[in-house]
Motif scaffolding. Structure first.
Motif, PDB file in Angstrom:
ATOM      1  N   UNK A   1       0.828  -1.219   0.000  1.00  0.00           N
ATOM      2  CA  UNK A   1       0.000   0.000   0.000  1.00  0.00           C
ATOM      3  C   UNK A   1       0.859   1.265   0.000  1.00  0.00           C
ATOM      4  N   UNK A   2       1.988   1.200   0.691  1.00  0.00           N
ATOM      5  CA  UNK A   2       2.833   2.393   0.802  1.00  0.00           C
ATOM      6  C   UNK A   2       3.485   2.760  -0.530  1.00  0.00           C
ATOM      7  N   UNK A   3       3.383   1.876  -1.521  1.00  0.00           N
ATOM      8  CA  UNK A   3       3.981   2.165  -2.826  1.00  0.00           C
ATOM      9  C   UNK A   3       3.057   2.995  -3.719  1.00  0.00           C
ATOM     10  N   UNK A   4       1.867   3.315  -3.218  1.00  0.00           N
ATOM     11  CA  UNK A   4       0.899   4.072  -4.026  1.00  0.00           C
ATOM     12  C   UNK A   4       0.617   5.435  -3.377  1.00  0.00           C
ATOM     13  N   UNK A   5       0.805   6.493  -4.141  1.00  0.00           N
ATOM     14  CA  UNK A   5       0.533   7.848  -3.657  1.00  0.00           C
ATOM     15  C   UNK A   5      -0.769   8.362  -4.285  1.00  0.00           C
ATOM     16  N   UNK A   6      -1.623   8.928  -3.442  1.00  0.00           N
ATOM     17  CA  UNK A   6      -2.814   9.595  -3.972  1.00  0.00           C
ATOM     18  C   UNK A   6      -2.465  11.036  -4.289  1.00  0.00           C
ATOM     19  N   UNK A   7      -2.656  11.421  -5.545  1.00  0.00           N
ATOM     20  CA  UNK A   7      -2.557  12.825  -5.923  1.00  0.00           C
ATOM     21  C   UNK A   7      -3.982  13.355  -5.986  1.00  0.00           C
ATOM     22  N   UNK A   8      -4.319  14.261  -5.083  1.00  0.00           N
ATOM     23  CA  UNK A   8      -5.666  14.838  -5.053  1.00  0.00           C
ATOM     24  C   UNK A   8      -5.744  15.944  -6.097  1.00  0.00           C
ATOM     25  N   UNK A   9      -6.509  15.704  -7.143  1.00  0.00           N
ATOM     26  CA  UNK A   9      -6.588  16.670  -8.250  1.00  0.00           C
ATOM     27  C   UNK A   9      -7.678  17.696  -7.933  1.00  0.00           C
TER      28      UNK A   9
END
Ligand SMILES: *Cc1c(COP(=O)(O)O)cnc(C)c1O
Length: 231
Positions: free
Chosen positions: A24-32
């Motif tokens: 899970x830590x390998x995925x970053x959420x970019x809030x657009x």
């Protein structure tokens, strides 16, 4: 509302990671946050978001100014340019963005390199790859990606970190899978060619309607607008 949305998105990313045997830590959420006011961005930051995406330089610059105080507190906001970047906006873009997702021509790369050099900055970028003819107007064709990377590999103030794609809008998210897979395979192919002294690591793919599938296919960044801010 924003906080609940973020928790929900995180849960879905967690589930997709466990299906794919990923961390899970390998995925970053970019809030657009395009079209959203700074107050909504603040709410997202308060709920744990650290990465903000915008698609217009001017709009980003205004919000950047308003939210700069955040940087002196507990977190440092990372700013992402996810929209098409015009060469005449590069000068302002390099002042703001930590990562430009939309490098789509050698000419744009040369301008980014030039403007970044003036700031003594090494600008992180992703190459936008056009994985489907219909989805996006811009982007490098997959079979041209290696050539373009080679052409710009001499630019000292650009660091190519990975690839980005916009999948076509489909009614069943499963139908977006081939485009995500194509991007991952393009990254692997480029890394195998050893065009650079380091490997491409980042895959920016997946939006509100299809991010779970993108994570299953290896996304390291998902770009979420509506899934976080509603609408
Ligand atoms: C708007 C936008 C997003 C987010 O779209 P949603 O479908 O609202 O998640 C992601 N990437 C790019 C390039 C965008 O312009």
């Amino acid at each position: 509302m924003i906080k609940e949305n973020i928790l929900k998105a995180e849960q879905r990313i967690r589930a997709a990671c466990s299906r794919a045997g990923r961390d899970f830590s390998a995925v970053t959420i970019v809030a657009v946050s395009k079209g959203r006011p700074p107050e909504e961005i603040s709410a997202a930051l308060a709920a744990g978001i650290t990465d903000i995406g915008e698609n217009r330089v001017q709009e980003a610059a205004l919000k950047y100014k308003k939210l700069i105080t955040y940087n002196s507190e507990l977190i440092t906001i990372k700013w992402h340019m996810v929209g098409h970047l015009q060469t005449n906006k590069v000068k302002d873009a390099v002042k703001i963005f930590d990562l430009i997702h939309s490098l789509d021509s050698v000419r744009l790369a040369e301008e980014i390199d030039k403007q970044a050099a003036r700031l003594n900055k090494i600008q992180d970028v992703l190459m936008e790859v056009k994985t489907s003819p219909e989805a996006a107007k811009s982007g490098i064709k997959p079979d041209q990606a290696a050539r373009v990377i080679k052409e710009i590999s001499g630019l000292k103030n650009i660091r190519m970190r990975g690839l980005m794609t916009i999948a076509p809008a489909v009614s069943n998210p499963e139908d977006a899978r081939p485009y995500f897979r194509m991007l991952r395979e393009a990254k692997d192919r480029i890394n195998n060619l050893r065009l650079m002294t380091y490997d491409l690591q980042l895959l920016s793919m997946g939006m509100s309607d299809d991010f779970a599938v993108a994570v299953e296919e290896g996304a390291t960044m998902v770009r979420l607008g509506r899934a976080i801010f509603g609408g």
